[in-house]
Motif scaffolding. Structure first.
Motif, short mmCIF file in Angstrom:
data_model
loop_
_atom_site.label_atom_id
_atom_site.label_comp_id
_atom_site.label_asym_id
_atom_site.label_seq_id
_atom_site.Cartn_x
_atom_site.Cartn_y
_atom_site.Cartn_z
N TYR A 47 31.29 40.27 36.24
CA TYR A 47 32.29 39.58 37.03
C TYR A 47 31.79 39.33 38.46
O TYR A 47 32.05 38.27 39.05
CB TYR A 47 33.60 40.39 37.06
N ALA A 48 31.09 40.30 39.01
CA ALA A 48 30.56 40.13 40.37
C ALA A 48 29.60 38.95 40.43
O ALA A 48 29.62 38.16 41.38
CB ALA A 48 29.86 41.42 40.82
N GLU A 49 28.77 38.83 39.40
CA GLU A 49 27.84 37.70 39.38
C GLU A 49 28.59 36.38 39.26
O GLU A 49 28.25 35.39 39.93
CB GLU A 49 26.87 37.85 38.22
N LEU B 236 35.11 47.70 40.01
CA LEU B 236 34.81 46.42 40.67
C LEU B 236 35.36 46.48 42.09
O LEU B 236 36.53 46.23 42.34
CB LEU B 236 35.43 45.25 39.91
N ARG C 35 30.60 46.12 45.60
CA ARG C 35 29.82 45.63 44.46
C ARG C 35 29.70 44.09 44.48
O ARG C 35 28.72 43.52 43.99
CB ARG C 35 30.46 46.09 43.15
N LEU C 36 30.68 43.42 45.06
CA LEU C 36 30.67 41.96 45.08
C LEU C 36 29.63 41.39 46.02
O LEU C 36 29.10 40.29 45.80
CB LEU C 36 32.05 41.42 45.47
N HIS C 37 29.30 42.08 47.12
CA HIS C 37 28.32 41.59 48.11
C HIS C 37 28.67 40.17 48.56
O HIS C 37 27.84 39.24 48.47
CB HIS C 37 26.90 41.60 47.53
N VAL D 293 41.35 40.15 44.43
CA VAL D 293 40.91 41.51 44.15
C VAL D 293 41.93 42.52 44.65
O VAL D 293 42.23 43.53 43.99
CB VAL D 293 39.51 41.76 44.76
N ALA E 157 31.75 44.97 35.24
CA ALA E 157 31.99 44.73 36.66
C ALA E 157 30.84 43.92 37.26
O ALA E 157 31.05 43.00 38.07
CB ALA E 157 32.16 46.05 37.40
N ASP E 158 29.61 44.26 36.87
CA ASP E 158 28.46 43.49 37.36
C ASP E 158 28.53 42.03 36.90
O ASP E 158 28.18 41.11 37.65
CB ASP E 158 27.16 44.12 36.86
N ARG F 164 30.02 35.57 42.64
CA ARG F 164 28.97 35.15 43.58
C ARG F 164 28.48 33.73 43.27
O ARG F 164 28.07 33.00 44.16
CB ARG F 164 27.80 36.14 43.53
#
Length: 816
Positions: A748-750, A788, A792-794, A810, A745-746, A753
């Motif tokens: 994908y979040a990166e 996710l 977490r996406l910020h 999402v 998940a981290d 972003r």
């Protein structure tokens, strides 16, 4: 107040007439009305003694020619300064800790102004003028020194004590007060101490004009980072002694960062001439020479032709050169704007060289005149290389003389009498061309000089010109050897000396001039050049055992020109010339050994990258296209000259990196290429800077639509510089193996972003990147549900369309 206080009255008058000046411009009056404006507020007594003598000396400058050209016909006179001076536009800034006055782009944030007379009046009558210096910046030939002469002549001695200090003519190591006293003596012949000249009871403001701070820097080589601070300290001392003193300092723009600026220093930048100034100058020039044009049956200087040569016409001294050139049978009108820039420069330089040849040898046959012209332009080209190979716009007299002695075996001229020092080789060359600017300063009682072209493109053209002439000569010699079936041995020592110190791609104008000069050659000549350059290129990476120019080392103290660097630069310059001459160069032509093309090319390009300056490498990537392709079952490269056409990236085989093309393009190819992920990470780390290239190879089969854009953008996130390529590779690695859902998940979040790392003009690339990420996200949705989340996406995008797209995807996948 406007009645009782003259300064206020003058300000109100200027304000009332702003609309009129906006309509007709404030250029016509020049700066001649500055004296009238200042006299209207003068309160001091009539000037006497040295103060009056200084004023007379400066006013006499107004009647002297704006530039001295020795080869004018007897009936032609250069216009005097008072008549010929055209007021430039300018930009004004007050500096702070973030100021970058040496950078042209920094000035673009400030508006262009046309009221220089009003600015000077306001500045010189404001108390702040006596607290810190006024810094006047501009390019060579922009008219900085002419401005100081005009200001010195226009300031009324009843109100101002003016001392103009040409820094090139005073001792560089002396303090400011001693330099001022020396300038007073040179102007008037009288010696007087500064406190006796600027007495408090005279009720005047002193204006010290320090002309040529850049000359002090580049000629002496002495660090003067505190120079302007010393000037401000001098002003503070004078204020304490009731001797208010304003100071004006002129300098070239590019060296403005070599001195710390006192807090809130007022800086102005003189702008190139625009249409109004060019039209005003042409009108003045034609009016002054009406009789000459009539007697010679010539047409006046054509305004449209001059405007078409704006690159030259934008600078006052070069504009004068164009006017002088047109006096020879309307040469400029005949040239017109139809010719390319290279041909125009060639005609200008040859014509000036011809005049020099005829002056020194009247009655010479044409053959001797032509030989003399070639010799003079070769000398001038060595001057250009002296600057180019030092990565500088100027060269000192000692450096230039050394280069001329080594490269052309020049010697100093003999003394004409026992009282006259012989001219060194540098003085002999540049003294003949008034578009080469000479800077001078006196250090330890010795005159030190430096030289630069009034416009950098003169030097850049001369670099390209001598390069082309030299390779043409080598090709002709080789042709003669081949016709007699003799082994071809290229004597390229001189070419190596010129081209092994600085990449030709360091200056874009040099590349453009090379393209123009070589494009005009017949096809068979270009083919001959290509054959010759290929032969030289194949031997270029081998160390030379000896060279008659081995002592030519144009680097300065801080620059270390190692043997690997010179090998890299010379071979790279040969490749550039090959690409321009041939249009396309094949890998097999460069490396004829069997099965060696890819390994040799890869090694050589990394060698070049390690040795050449960054800007030269970037320019190289812009003008050369490398196609990675297959020929006869072997991988090879084709190098094409892109030149000015860099609008689209080159195409290539995405699977060229592999020994053979993969069967399909699923995610497994990451693990297929890097079966050991730990080893892959170690390899990337070891390369220290080439990870982007390997990442491109890794992700190309997975996302062909992104292969061009991934390595051209970068993001800054969580105090680390990252790229979308890094983020994608990490996500794919985690997705293809068992790992914690939180880690995936981290990743994908990166990736999501990272979509904000794309520049505003690359929105198409950003959307393509986002499509790839969201496509893979759909495949892993089951693993990421409940993990996710939007938190977490910020998300904090400045692109609402992209943020909305992410939120929608999402939500549709049931992740939030």
């Amino acid at each position: 107040m406007s009645t009782e206080v003259p300064e206020v009255g003058s300000w109100v008058n200027r304000t009332d007439h702003q609309a009129t000046r906006a309509l007709i411009g404030d250029l016509g009056a020049g700066l001649t009305d500055l004296r009238r404006d200042l006299l209207s507020v003068a309160t001091g007594p009539r000037a006497e003694g040295v103060r009056a003598a200084l004023s007379r000396s400066y006013q006499a400058l107004l009647d002297k020619p704006i530039v001295s050209v020795a080869d004018l016909p007897p009936e032609v006179r250069m216009p005097p300064l008072a008549e010929a001076y055209i007021v430039p536009s300018f930009r004004q800034a007050v500096t702070d800790s973030a100021a970058r006055p040496a950078e042209q782009r920094w000035w673009q944030a400030f508006p262009v102004r046309d009221d220089l007379r009003g600015f000077l009046f306001g500045y010189l009558t404001h108390p702040a003028a006596t607290q810190s210096p006024l810094l006047v910046l501009g390019q060579p030939g922009a008219g900085k020194s002419l401005l100081t002469k005009i200001v010195a002549a226009q300031l009324p001695p009843e109100e101002f004590l003016v001392v103009r200090v040409p820094l090139r003519e005073v001792q560089a190591e002396h303090d400011l007060q001693t330099q001022i006293e020396s300038a007073v003596r040179q102007a008037t012949g009288e010696s007087i101490h500064w406190p006796m000249l600027h007495r408090p009871d005279t009720n005047t403001v002193a204006v010290i004009i320090l002309d040529g701070f850049d000359e002090l820097l580049q000629v002496t080589g002495v660090s003067s980072s505190d120079y302007l601070e010393k000037v401000a300290a001098f002003q503070a001392r004078e204020a304490e002694q009731s001797r208010p003193t304003a100071v004006m300092v002129t300098s070239r723009t590019v060296v403005a960062d070599r001195a710390r600026l006192p807090s809130e220093t007022v800086v102005i930048h003189l702008e190139p001439f625009g249409d109004r100034q060019i039209a005003q100058w042409v009108g003045m020039w034609n009016a002054r020479h009406t009789g000459y044009f009539h007697s010679r049956r010539l047409e006046p200087l054509d305004l449209d032709t001059v405007r078409g040569l704006r690159e030259l016409a934008a600078q006052p001294l070069l504009l004068t050169m164009l006017g002088r050139y047109d006096m020879d049978g309307n040469a400029l009108r005949l040239v017109g704007v139809r010719l390319g820039r290279a041909e125009l420069y060639e005609r200008l330089l040859v014509r000036f060289a011809e005049r020099e040849a005829l002056k020194s040898g009247r009655g010479l046959p044409d053959r001797d005149v032509n030989w003399t012209v070639r010799r003079e332009l070769t000398r001038l080209s060595v001057v250009a290389f002296a600057m180019f190979n030092r990565n500088s716009q100027w060269v000192t007299g000692d450096e230039l003389s050394s280069d001329l002695v080594i490269l052309l075996s020049e010697t100093a001229a003999r003394k004409t009498n026992q009282f006259q020092a012989p001219l060194d080789p540098g003085e002999l060359v540049v003294g003949k061309f008034f578009f080469v600017h000479e800077s001078q300063a006196i250090q330890d009682t010795k005159k030190r000089k430096s030289y630069e072209f009034l416009h950098s493109t003169f030097g850049e053209y001369l670099v390209a010109r001598l390069t082309v002439l030299e390779i043409l000569e080598l090709a002709e010699v080789a042709r003669g050897h081949r016709s007699h079936a003799r082994p071809v041995r290229h004597d390229d020592d001189f070419l190596h000396a010129l081209l092994s110190h600085a990449p030709l791609s360091a200056r874009e104008s040099v590349l453009e001039f090379l393209q123009d000069l070589l494009a005009d050659l017949p096809p068979d000549t270009r083919e001959l050049l290509k054959t010759t350059l290929l032969e030289i290129f194949r031997d270029a990476l081998y160390a030379r055992t000896s060279s008659q120019y081995g002592s030519y080392r144009p680097g300065r103290v801080k620059e270390l020109r190692t043997l690997p660097m010179r090998l890299a630069v010379y071979s790279l310059n040969l490749l550039i010339l090959l690409a321009i001459c041939g249009g396309t160069v094949g890998g097999k032509e460069l490396f004829p050994e069997p099965m060696q093309v890819v390994s040799r090319w890869r090694s050589l390009t990394r060698f070049w990258r390690s040795q050449v300056p960054y800007n030269a490498w970037v320019n190289l990537a812009r003008v050369l296209d490398v196609e990675r392709t297959w020929r006869d079952g072997e991988r090879t490269v084709l190098i094409r000259w892109a030149g000015r056409d860099t609008s689209s990236p080159p195409d290539g085989d995405l699977y060229w990196t592999y020994d053979k093309a993969p069967e399909d393009t699923d995610r497994g190819h990451v693990s297929w290429m890097y079966e050991d992920f730990q080893m892959a990470a170690r390899s990337l780390h070891f390369l220290c800077g080439y990870e982007e290239e390997l990442l491109l190879h890794a992700v190309a089969p997975l996302a062909p639509e992104l292969s061009r854009s991934l390595t051209t953008v970068a993001g800054y996130w969580e105090d680390q510089a990252k790229s979308p390529a890094h983020a994608l590779l990490r996500m794919w690695m985690l997705s293809s193996r068992a790992c914690a859902a939180a880690d995936l998940a981290d990743a994908y979040a990166e990736c999501l972003r990272m979509s904000q790392a794309f520049a505003p003009f690359a929105e198409t690339d950003a959307l393509a990147y986002l499509d790839v990420v969201l496509g893979h996200l759909a495949l892993d949705a089951a693993r990421l549900r409940g993990v996710l989340t939007l938190d977490r996406l910020h998300l904090h995008h400045n692109k609402p369309s992209i943020e909305s797209r992410i939120r929608t995807a999402v939500a549709e996948l049931g992740l939030a």
